[in-house]
Scaffold this motif. Structure first.
Motif, PDB file in Angstrom:
ATOM      1  N   LEU A  53       8.101  13.690   1.617  1.00 54.95           N
ATOM      2  CA  LEU A  53       7.265  13.422   0.442  1.00 54.95           C
ATOM      3  C   LEU A  53       7.196  11.925   0.154  1.00 54.95           C
ATOM      4  O   LEU A  53       6.130  11.394  -0.162  1.00 54.95           O
ATOM      5  CB  LEU A  53       7.799  14.174  -0.774  1.00 54.95           C
ATOM      6  CG  LEU A  53       7.649  15.694  -0.729  1.00 54.95           C
ATOM      7  CD1 LEU A  53       8.367  16.329  -1.915  1.00 54.95           C
ATOM      8  CD2 LEU A  53       6.187  16.081  -0.709  1.00 54.95           C
ATOM      9  N   TYR A  54       8.315  11.234   0.264  1.00 53.36           N
ATOM     10  CA  TYR A  54       8.349   9.789   0.049  1.00 53.36           C
ATOM     11  C   TYR A  54       7.504   9.070   1.099  1.00 53.36           C
ATOM     12  O   TYR A  54       6.902   8.034   0.820  1.00 53.36           O
ATOM     13  CB  TYR A  54       9.798   9.289   0.083  1.00 53.36           C
ATOM     14  CG  TYR A  54       9.935   7.814  -0.147  1.00 53.36           C
ATOM     15  CD1 TYR A  54       9.779   7.273  -1.415  1.00 53.36           C
ATOM     16  CD2 TYR A  54      10.214   6.947   0.902  1.00 53.36           C
ATOM     17  CE1 TYR A  54       9.899   5.910  -1.644  1.00 53.36           C
ATOM     18  CE2 TYR A  54      10.340   5.585   0.690  1.00 53.36           C
ATOM     19  CZ  TYR A  54      10.189   5.074  -0.589  1.00 53.36           C
ATOM     20  OH  TYR A  54      10.302   3.724  -0.795  1.00 53.36           O
ATOM     21  N   SER A  55       7.428   9.629   2.292  1.00 52.94           N
ATOM     22  CA  SER A  55       6.646   9.020   3.368  1.00 52.94           C
ATOM     23  C   SER A  55       5.154   8.989   3.043  1.00 52.94           C
ATOM     24  O   SER A  55       4.422   8.154   3.576  1.00 52.94           O
ATOM     25  CB  SER A  55       6.881   9.748   4.687  1.00 52.94           C
ATOM     26  OG  SER A  55       8.223   9.558   5.094  1.00 52.94           O
ATOM     27  N   LYS A  60       0.472   4.815   2.393  1.00 53.75           N
ATOM     28  CA  LYS A  60      -0.621   4.130   1.695  1.00 53.75           C
ATOM     29  C   LYS A  60      -0.876   2.709   2.213  1.00 53.75           C
ATOM     30  O   LYS A  60      -2.018   2.377   2.535  1.00 53.75           O
ATOM     31  CB  LYS A  60      -0.350   4.117   0.189  1.00 53.75           C
ATOM     32  CG  LYS A  60      -1.480   3.538  -0.618  1.00 53.75           C
ATOM     33  CD  LYS A  60      -1.187   3.598  -2.095  1.00 53.75           C
ATOM     34  CE  LYS A  60      -2.323   2.960  -2.882  1.00 53.75           C
ATOM     35  NZ  LYS A  60      -2.056   2.965  -4.318  1.00 53.75           N
ATOM     36  N   PRO A  61       0.143   1.847   2.345  1.00 51.90           N
ATOM     37  CA  PRO A  61      -0.131   0.507   2.864  1.00 51.90           C
ATOM     38  C   PRO A  61      -0.639   0.516   4.305  1.00 51.90           C
ATOM     39  O   PRO A  61      -1.446  -0.342   4.682  1.00 51.90           O
ATOM     40  CB  PRO A  61       1.214  -0.220   2.789  1.00 51.90           C
ATOM     41  CG  PRO A  61       2.097   0.612   1.950  1.00 51.90           C
ATOM     42  CD  PRO A  61       1.523   1.987   1.938  1.00 51.90           C
ATOM     43  N   VAL A  62      -0.208   1.462   5.101  1.00 50.29           N
ATOM     44  CA  VAL A  62      -0.664   1.547   6.486  1.00 50.29           C
ATOM     45  C   VAL A  62      -2.152   1.878   6.519  1.00 50.29           C
ATOM     46  O   VAL A  62      -2.926   1.261   7.251  1.00 50.29           O
ATOM     47  CB  VAL A  62       0.150   2.615   7.262  1.00 50.29           C
ATOM     48  CG1 VAL A  62      -0.420   2.837   8.645  1.00 50.29           C
ATOM     49  CG2 VAL A  62       1.609   2.225   7.325  1.00 50.29           C
ATOM     50  N   ASP A  66      -5.112  -0.604   7.889  1.00 48.37           N
ATOM     51  CA  ASP A  66      -6.069  -0.180   8.918  1.00 48.37           C
ATOM     52  C   ASP A  66      -7.494  -0.278   8.405  1.00 48.37           C
ATOM     53  O   ASP A  66      -8.398  -0.688   9.125  1.00 48.37           O
ATOM     54  CB  ASP A  66      -5.778   1.256   9.368  1.00 48.37           C
ATOM     55  CG  ASP A  66      -4.581   1.352  10.293  1.00 48.37           C
ATOM     56  OD1 ASP A  66      -4.110   0.302  10.771  1.00 48.37           O
ATOM     57  OD2 ASP A  66      -4.107   2.482  10.525  1.00 48.37           O
ATOM     58  N   SER A  67      -7.692   0.093   7.158  1.00 45.02           N
ATOM     59  CA  SER A  67      -9.024   0.027   6.561  1.00 45.02           C
ATOM     60  C   SER A  67      -9.502  -1.418   6.477  1.00 45.02           C
ATOM     61  O   SER A  67     -10.660  -1.717   6.749  1.00 45.02           O
ATOM     62  CB  SER A  67      -8.998   0.657   5.170  1.00 45.02           C
ATOM     63  OG  SER A  67     -10.245   0.516   4.541  1.00 45.02           O
ATOM     64  N   ALA A  68      -8.605  -2.344   6.132  1.00 46.05           N
ATOM     65  CA  ALA A  68      -8.968  -3.757   6.038  1.00 46.05           C
ATOM     66  C   ALA A  68      -9.352  -4.303   7.411  1.00 46.05           C
ATOM     67  O   ALA A  68     -10.308  -5.063   7.534  1.00 46.05           O
ATOM     68  CB  ALA A  68      -7.814  -4.561   5.457  1.00 46.05           C
ATOM     69  N   HIS A  69      -8.634  -3.907   8.441  1.00 45.92           N
ATOM     70  CA  HIS A  69      -8.951  -4.358   9.805  1.00 45.92           C
ATOM     71  C   HIS A  69     -10.282  -3.787  10.273  1.00 45.92           C
ATOM     72  O   HIS A  69     -11.041  -4.456  10.973  1.00 45.92           O
ATOM     73  CB  HIS A  69      -7.844  -3.966  10.782  1.00 45.92           C
ATOM     74  CG  HIS A  69      -6.627  -4.812  10.675  1.00 45.92           C
ATOM     75  ND1 HIS A  69      -6.570  -6.097  11.148  1.00 45.92           N
ATOM     76  CD2 HIS A  69      -5.412  -4.566  10.122  1.00 45.92           C
ATOM     77  CE1 HIS A  69      -5.376  -6.606  10.899  1.00 45.92           C
ATOM     78  NE2 HIS A  69      -4.660  -5.696  10.266  1.00 45.92           N
ATOM     79  N   ALA A  70     -10.591  -2.568   9.895  1.00 43.66           N
ATOM     80  CA  ALA A  70     -11.851  -1.948  10.310  1.00 43.66           C
ATOM     81  C   ALA A  70     -13.040  -2.635   9.651  1.00 43.66           C
ATOM     82  O   ALA A  70     -14.077  -2.816  10.271  1.00 43.66           O
ATOM     83  CB  ALA A  70     -11.839  -0.463   9.962  1.00 43.66           C
TER      84      ALA A  70
END
Length: 82
Positions: A53-55, A60-62, A66-70
């Motif tokens: 659950l904590y994962s 979220k940052p991952v 990835d969204s920022a790189h795309a």
């Protein structure tokens, strides 16, 4: 906070390996080590579940990265060499 992330990741890895062994060989490593009816076995399962659950929080940052790189078209592993 990094120690909490590391512990969560370790517990998720333990859980994943255990489920892999159960699926492949019908062998529950956690139960084999601590016993099938042990309170400690149940504690390990609970901690792995909490870590999973904590994962979700750790993901979220991952996803954002990835969204920022795309959107920028940049590549994290680009060395600039052709």
């Amino acid at each position: 906070m990094k120690w909490l992330n590391a512990i969560a990741l370790i517990l998720v890895i333990i859980g994943g390996i255990n489920w892999g062994l159960v699926g492949l060989f019908d062998f529950n490593l956690v139960a084999a080590i601590f016993g099938t009816e042990s309170w400690f076995t149940n504690l390990v399962y609970i901690l792995v579940g909490i870590a999973a659950l904590y994962s979700i929080y750790l993901l979220k940052p991952v996803i954002q990265n990835d969204s920022a790189h795309a959107h920028t078209g940049s590549h994290a592993h680009s060395s600039g060499r052709a």
